[in-house]
Design an enzyme around this catalytic site. Sequence first.
Site, short mmCIF file in Angstrom:
data_model
loop_
_atom_site.label_atom_id
_atom_site.label_comp_id
_atom_site.label_asym_id
_atom_site.label_seq_id
_atom_site.Cartn_x
_atom_site.Cartn_y
_atom_site.Cartn_z
N TYR A 64 87.39 -87.50 -45.54
CA TYR A 64 87.12 -86.76 -46.78
C TYR A 64 88.06 -85.56 -46.97
CZ TYR A 64 82.69 -89.39 -46.75
OH TYR A 64 81.75 -90.38 -46.73
N LYS A 98 84.29 -95.98 -33.97
CA LYS A 98 84.79 -97.34 -34.20
C LYS A 98 86.02 -97.50 -33.30
CE LYS A 98 84.65 -101.24 -36.53
NZ LYS A 98 83.62 -102.24 -36.30
N ASP A 135 79.02 -99.89 -36.66
CA ASP A 135 78.33 -101.03 -37.29
C ASP A 135 77.06 -101.37 -36.51
OD1 ASP A 135 80.22 -101.56 -35.37
OD2 ASP A 135 80.87 -103.47 -36.19
N ASP A 194 77.88 -89.30 -42.85
CA ASP A 194 77.41 -89.30 -44.24
C ASP A 194 76.52 -90.52 -44.47
OD1 ASP A 194 77.18 -88.84 -46.92
OD2 ASP A 194 79.24 -89.38 -47.45
N ASP A 247 72.02 -90.72 -44.24
CA ASP A 247 71.21 -91.19 -45.38
C ASP A 247 70.32 -92.36 -44.96
OD1 ASP A 247 72.05 -89.33 -47.15
OD2 ASP A 247 72.75 -90.75 -48.66
#
Length: 361
Positions: free
Chosen positions: A146, A195, A227, A251, A255
């Site tokens: 980001y 990852k 994942d 992020d 959620d």
Amino acid sequence: MECKIVTIPGDGIGPEIVREACKVLDKVGRVYGHTFSYKEILMGGCSIDAYGVPLTDEALAEAKAADAVLLGAVGGNVGNSRWYDVAPNLRPEAGLLAIRKGLGLFANMRPAYLYQELAQACPLKKEIIGDGFDMVIMRELTGGLYFGERHTEEVDGVLQAVDTLTYNEHEIRRIAIKAFDIAMKRRKKVTSVDKANVLDSSRLWRKVVEEVAKDYPEITLEHMLVDNCAMQLVMNPRQFDVILTENMFGDILSDEASMITGSIGMLSSASMNETKFGLYEPSHGSAPDIAGKDVANPIATILSAAMMLRYSFDLDKEASAIEAAVQKVLTEGYRTVDIMAEGCEQTGTARMGDLIAERIG
Ligand code: NAD
């Protein structure tokens, strides 16, 4: 202990819920012999109305001078508010970005805790929920994808967009230290999510996290691919204590984790810098649809105040007293409208604050 707190009621339901959190803090102060002093600043739409900008330099300076900041929420009805007919950097939410940047808040912490009393709102099956889950997601907030360089260009007549994901070892080390410190106050387990089978940034992440872990021999560290973590959160959420991860993964996962608790009005959060300083706020927004009606659930903000006591002021006993009072009120069957269930007694915002404050001490 004397604690200087800057409060930012903000917009919508913000003033109502911050008022209740201060009511509960004041009760803690009386029972345990602490003084909490408050300095209120404007941020968001109310600051735009007063000064034409969502956060003034003076307000930011006040926040910097405090021991901690307690925020309600900012923003209005996005589709229908004068605050949004302006450039993005002048909208209410720009105040949030400005204060996070101005205070150097790189670590975002969001607990996901399932109250048994609210288990019917959890979308997971009973056998998965078991006796509940209690985790914290520690997300890096100021680096990664980001904040990397980005551009869109045309190459041989084809549009191409590029985003870059960069982390240096210092950025990883400081968030890892935060996560391990938090785990020391909890069940002493850190799951670092990356990852590393694909990304270089993740391989560096893993290496640095392992170095930091050497200073915390009591903590159990495990690594998990992102994942797999997304899957494990809905298959076996009880395995997690502290999840440590980079900005974009955090992020998404935070959620997902908040979704499985089922109730947005209950979720607290903290954003911290390298010191004990933090900004504490509910995970929800300013809910303009219910503002001023005394129906908003103040519990997320009250639990954010409990986090402030624990993480900024090291007042663990007092933080636990607030959490126990919230638990008691729920067990006794009191509910705001958003978490209302059959057989329970509905209360408004102010009364919920009273009920929680009364159960402290
Ligand atoms: P929201 O979280 O404000 O509301 C979503 C829904 O949940 C609404 O129906 C609302 O009534 C309900 N809700 C939220 N908090 C509640 C509470 N404590 N008790 C009972 N019900 C509650 O999200 P939104 O509607 O997408 O956004 C509204 C405004 O808030 C926008 O301007 C948005 O930009 C802003 N926002 C601010 C923050 C922040 O200040 N950190 C975060 C998210 C959204």
